[in-house]
Design a protein around this motif. Structure first.
Motif, PDB file in Angstrom:
ATOM      1  N   HIS A  88       0.333  -1.284  -0.252  1.00  0.00           N
ATOM      2  CA  HIS A  88       0.226  -0.266   0.047  1.00  0.00           C
ATOM      3  C   HIS A  88       0.884   1.659   0.136  1.00  0.00           C
ATOM      4  CE1 HIS A  88      -3.413  -2.415   1.767  1.00  0.00           C
ATOM      5  NE2 HIS A  88      -3.480  -2.757   0.474  1.00  0.00           N
ATOM      6  N   ALA A  89       0.495   2.390  -1.172  1.00  0.00           N
ATOM      7  CA  ALA A  89       1.557   3.747  -0.726  1.00  0.00           C
ATOM      8  C   ALA A  89       0.088   4.464  -0.431  1.00  0.00           C
ATOM      9  CB  ALA A  89       2.175   3.211  -2.208  1.00  0.00           C
ATOM     10  N   LEU A  90       0.809   5.635  -0.217  1.00  0.00           N
ATOM     11  CA  LEU A  90       0.311   6.770  -0.110  1.00  0.00           C
ATOM     12  C   LEU A  90       0.969   8.031  -0.617  1.00  0.00           C
ATOM     13  CD1 LEU A  90      -2.301   8.570   0.889  1.00  0.00           C
ATOM     14  CD2 LEU A  90      -0.910   9.214   2.783  1.00  0.00           C
ATOM     15  N   VAL A  91       0.214   8.318  -1.870  1.00  0.00           N
ATOM     16  CA  VAL A  91       0.596   9.108  -3.041  1.00  0.00           C
ATOM     17  C   VAL A  91       0.323  10.322  -3.020  1.00  0.00           C
ATOM     18  CG1 VAL A  91       1.397   7.008  -4.276  1.00  0.00           C
ATOM     19  CG2 VAL A  91      -0.773   8.599  -5.175  1.00  0.00           C
ATOM     20  N   GLN A  92       1.295  11.348  -3.456  1.00  0.00           N
ATOM     21  CA  GLN A  92       0.404  12.847  -3.224  1.00  0.00           C
ATOM     22  C   GLN A  92      -0.487  13.000  -4.882  1.00  0.00           C
ATOM     23  OE1 GLN A  92       4.817  14.989  -1.907  1.00  0.00           O
ATOM     24  NE2 GLN A  92       3.472  15.710  -3.655  1.00  0.00           N
ATOM     25  N   GLY A  93      -1.973  13.348  -4.501  1.00  0.00           N
ATOM     26  CA  GLY A  93      -2.620  13.810  -6.122  1.00  0.00           C
ATOM     27  C   GLY A  93      -3.415  12.618  -6.352  1.00  0.00           C
TER      28      GLY A  93
ATOM     29  N   ALA B 290      -9.520   7.900  -2.351  1.00  0.00           N
ATOM     30  CA  ALA B 290      -8.538   8.971  -2.785  1.00  0.00           C
ATOM     31  C   ALA B 290      -9.337  10.970  -1.506  1.00  0.00           C
ATOM     32  CB  ALA B 290      -9.219   9.986  -4.479  1.00  0.00           C
ATOM     33  N   PHE B 291      -8.236  10.784  -1.204  1.00  0.00           N
ATOM     34  CA  PHE B 291      -7.880  11.793  -0.417  1.00  0.00           C
ATOM     35  C   PHE B 291      -7.787  13.326  -0.986  1.00  0.00           C
ATOM     36  CE2 PHE B 291      -6.748   8.690   2.148  1.00  0.00           C
ATOM     37  CZ  PHE B 291      -8.077   8.106   2.992  1.00  0.00           C
ATOM     38  N   ARG B 292      -8.182  14.536  -0.450  1.00  0.00           N
ATOM     39  CA  ARG B 292      -8.236  15.382  -0.955  1.00  0.00           C
ATOM     40  C   ARG B 292      -7.145  15.763  -1.378  1.00  0.00           C
ATOM     41  NH1 ARG B 292      -9.505  20.821   2.919  1.00  0.00           N
ATOM     42  NH2 ARG B 292     -10.610  19.208   3.969  1.00  0.00           N
ATOM     43  N   ALA B 293      -5.842  15.955  -1.398  1.00  0.00           N
ATOM     44  CA  ALA B 293      -4.155  15.781  -1.416  1.00  0.00           C
ATOM     45  C   ALA B 293      -3.326  14.270  -1.798  1.00  0.00           C
ATOM     46  CB  ALA B 293      -4.110  16.452  -0.339  1.00  0.00           C
ATOM     47  N   ALA B 294      -4.278  13.227  -1.112  1.00  0.00           N
ATOM     48  CA  ALA B 294      -3.255  12.163  -1.342  1.00  0.00           C
ATOM     49  C   ALA B 294      -4.590  11.447  -2.431  1.00  0.00           C
ATOM     50  CB  ALA B 294      -2.536  11.730  -0.853  1.00  0.00           C
ATOM     51  N   SER B 295      -4.018   9.760  -2.735  1.00  0.00           N
ATOM     52  CA  SER B 295      -4.083   8.727  -2.453  1.00  0.00           C
ATOM     53  C   SER B 295      -3.506   7.165  -2.413  1.00  0.00           C
ATOM     54  CB  SER B 295      -4.670   8.274  -4.122  1.00  0.00           C
ATOM     55  OG  SER B 295      -5.265   9.586  -4.715  1.00  0.00           O
ATOM     56  N   LEU B 296      -3.996   6.164  -1.579  1.00  0.00           N
ATOM     57  CA  LEU B 296      -4.494   5.260  -1.335  1.00  0.00           C
ATOM     58  C   LEU B 296      -3.724   4.402  -2.032  1.00  0.00           C
ATOM     59  CD1 LEU B 296      -2.460   3.837   1.703  1.00  0.00           C
ATOM     60  CD2 LEU B 296      -5.376   3.303   1.861  1.00  0.00           C
TER      61      LEU B 296
END
Length: 309
Positions: free
Chosen positions: A173-178, A219-225
């Protein structure tokens, strides 16, 4: 005694700086070339040069390449936070904490998985180089999660082959920007050392075949899991591929992540976790799956994002 090389400067390098010419000729980084020049291991027409000297076609180079330093041996001491998920006579599966390398390397003085296992009284396979006994795959020092180590020689050869032939299922699992576009996809781009020689890797034409499959979990506001399945296992593969897509792992400052976002989420490393590992048991042939929960720092970052809506 190092490796001795003598050759004339080829016409194509006429007028180049010496450090750049050496880097081109031998595949060194510029930094490594400058170190060899500074230590007197390079002669041009029999004289000691400066790294900024310009080379001339036909000038005679004598280069002594020192042998690489030997990797240190593992220090057998328990590693706090490293948990054993499973163990039998053939394999030991661990959940690796932050700040722990798989095995000792030149320049790494911190704790290692091998040292932690030996320190806890666990036997590991003696196959492979002495400093990396039993290691059949690796996680970066600051990537957490599931890792298997071979205890028997049979397990070592079986698992080495399984990783090479890609019959192992590796999930991260990676939390990435955008936000990813498309939400699900595959990155198929070759990876090799970054030309700068600063320890980074990069997508490089002619590099090693590297394939990463990803799917957006949330998907979050600033990042995506993301849920990521690796087909190959290159050094820094997920980090390099995500950065190449302009969506670096949150907190991964080496690969261009936003330090402000990392600080706001309290993440001091790349948000990347080896969440599960599945493989065929080397002795029984049984398909086994092991999973690892998010460590506190990664879980806390997700809570902050969820609270923001």
């Amino acid at each position: 005694m190092g490796d001795q090389r003598s050759l004339p400067v080829p016409d194509g390098l006429e007028g180049e700086r010496l450090d750049a010419a050496l880097a081109r000729l031998f595949g060194f980084s510029r930094t490594r070339a400058a170190e060899l020049i500074a230590s007197g291991d390079v002669l041009v027409d029999g004289a000691v040069p400066a790294k900024s000297d310009r080379v001339h076609a036909g000038a005679w180079l004598d280069v002594t390449i020192p042998p690489p330093p030997a990797a240190p041996m593992p220090v057998a001491e328990p590693v706090p936070g490293m948990t054993i998920l499973y163990e039998d006579d053939d394999v030991v599966v661990v959940s690796k904490p932050i700040g722990v390398a798989a095995h000792p390397t030149v320049g790494w003085t911190g704790p290692t998985v091998i040292g932690g296992l030996l320190g806890g009284g666990h036997r590991v396979s003696t196959s492979g180089a002495a400093e990396r006994q039993g290691i059949v795959h690796r996680l970066d020092a600051n990537t957490t999660g599931v890792m298997v180590v071979a205890k028997s020689e049979r397990a070592y050869s079986h698992l080495k082959r399984a990783f090479k032939e890609r019959t192992v299922d590796k999930r991260y699992h990676a939390l990435v920007q955008g936000h990813m576009d498309p939400l699900r996809g595959t990155v198929d781009a070759p990876i090799d050392r970054h030309p700068s020689g600063d320890g980074r890797f990069a997508v490089v034409a002619g590099g090693k075949d590297s394939v990463t499959h990803y799917d957006t979990i949330e998907a979050f506001r600033a990042a995506s899991l993301l849920d990521i399945k690796l087909e190959t296992g290159r050094t820094h593969q997920i980090r390099v591929h995500m950065a190449a897509l302009r969506h670096p792992c949150v907190g991964d400052l080496l690969y261009g992540a936003d330090p402000t976002l990392a600080a706001r989420l309290g993440v001091g490393r790349q948000w990347l976790h080896a969440v599960s590992l599945s493989f065929e048991h080397p002795a029984t042939g049984e398909w086994m799956t092991f999973t690892s929960d998010y460590p506190a720092d990664l879980a806390h970052a997700l809570e902050i994002l969820a609270d923001e809506g």
